[in-house]
Every structure is written in structure tokens, then in C-alpha cells.
Design a protein around this motif. Structure first.
Motif, PDB file in Angstrom:
ATOM      1  N   UNK A  53      87.935  89.692  77.259  1.00 45.94           N
ATOM      2  CA  UNK A  53      88.228  89.326  75.874  1.00 45.94           C
ATOM      3  C   UNK A  53      87.122  89.831  74.948  1.00 45.94           C
ATOM      4  N   UNK A  54      85.851  89.728  75.403  1.00 47.69           N
ATOM      5  CA  UNK A  54      84.734  90.237  74.608  1.00 47.69           C
ATOM      6  C   UNK A  54      84.853  91.750  74.408  1.00 47.69           C
ATOM      7  N   UNK A 104      88.282  96.342  69.227  1.00 47.65           N
ATOM      8  CA  UNK A 104      89.059  96.101  68.006  1.00 47.65           C
ATOM      9  C   UNK A 104      88.155  96.184  66.768  1.00 47.65           C
ATOM     10  N   UNK A 105      86.968  95.595  66.845  1.00 48.51           N
ATOM     11  CA  UNK A 105      86.031  95.649  65.728  1.00 48.51           C
ATOM     12  C   UNK A 105      85.600  97.096  65.459  1.00 48.51           C
TER      13      UNK A 105
END
Length: 150
Positions: free
Chosen positions: A5-6, A12-13
């Protein structure tokens, strides 16, 4: 938070940051983009309204008028003429009968208000856009004169 998830959040960022940077670069490029139009294209309404563009051709003989720091002249592509006004000092090589490119906006009255005037640098040089436009206008004028003769 799980490592997977990280990793997804970091990717995504990163994509969001790259998209924002690309948007800023494209916006800056679009705002600094200046197109070239001939007097014929301007008279046909192809030039943008309210945006800066370049117009070029030959300075028509006998059209140069000076009033203090304001200069008014006509540029032509041999098919159409366009009046240009400019406030400031003209380049040393600016003369009637020579090629010129002016950058500015078209006024409501149809007069081109130049913010910058560029003149050729020697006897053999003409801006490529202006030369191409003059060649096209001359060819179109010759074609019209051939159609007019029976």
C-alpha cells in the motif's frame, strides 16, 4: 500500512507530481506561443482575436508616417495591405520596400498595434515566413490575372 500500500501511494503521488509539472510546462509553452500570419490571412479573419501574433511582409513605399515616438506604416504581401502602429524606436535597418515582421495584437479598428518590430539584417535576408507568404501571394495574383484575361 502494508508495504504494498505504501509503494502504491508513493507511485500515485509521483504520477500526480509529474502530471502537475507537465501541466505547468504545457501552460507556459502555450502562453508564449506566437504564430505568424500574412496580411491576407489577417484580412480573411484567420488571425487570433485578442492574442499576440506576428505579422509580416514588405513595408509599402510611401506609407511610413512618424508622429513623435509613434510610427504608422503599411505592410503588404502584394495581395492585401495591413496598417501597423508602433510606439518606440524602429530598428536601424527598417526602411520602406524592405521586409519586416511585427509582433503585437489586432485592434478593434483593424489596425495592428505592434509591441515589437523586427527588420532584416542585410540586403539578402527576408524572414522565411514573409518570403513564403510573398511567394504565395504573387502566385495567387498571377493566377487571378490569367483567369481575368479571355
Amino acid at each position: 500500512m502494508k508495504p504494498r500500500t505504501k509503494r502504491f501511494a508513493l507511485i500515485a503521488a509521483g504520477i500526480v507530481v509529474l502530471a502537475a509539472a507537465a501541466a505547468f510546462v504545457l501552460n507556459a509553452f502555450q502562453s508564449n506561443l506566437v504564430f505568424f500570419f500574412t496580411p491576407t490571412q489577417v484580412s480573411q479573419g484567420e488571425a487570433p482575436k485578442g492574442r499576440t501574433f506576428r505579422a509580416g511582409g514588405m513595408v509599402k513605399d510611401g506609407s511610413l508616417q512618424r508622429d513623435g515616438n509613434t510610427v504608422r506604416f503599411v505592410i503588404t504581401d502584394t495581395a492585401q495591405d495591413m496598417t501597423v502602429t508602433y510606439v518606440g524606436l524602429l530598428p536601424d535597418l527598417f526602411k520602406e520596400g524592405r521586409g519586416v515582421v511585427a509582433q503585437g495584437k489586432l485592434g478593434e479598428d483593424g489596425v495592428f498595434v505592434a509591441s515589437e518590430v523586427l527588420a532584416k539584417h542585410d540586403e539578402n535576408y527576408m524572414p522565411p515566413e514573409a518570403k513564403h507568404a510573398l511567394d504565395q501571394a504573387t502566385a495567387a495574383k498571377a493566377a487571378q490575372s490569367l483567369k481575368a484575361t479571355p
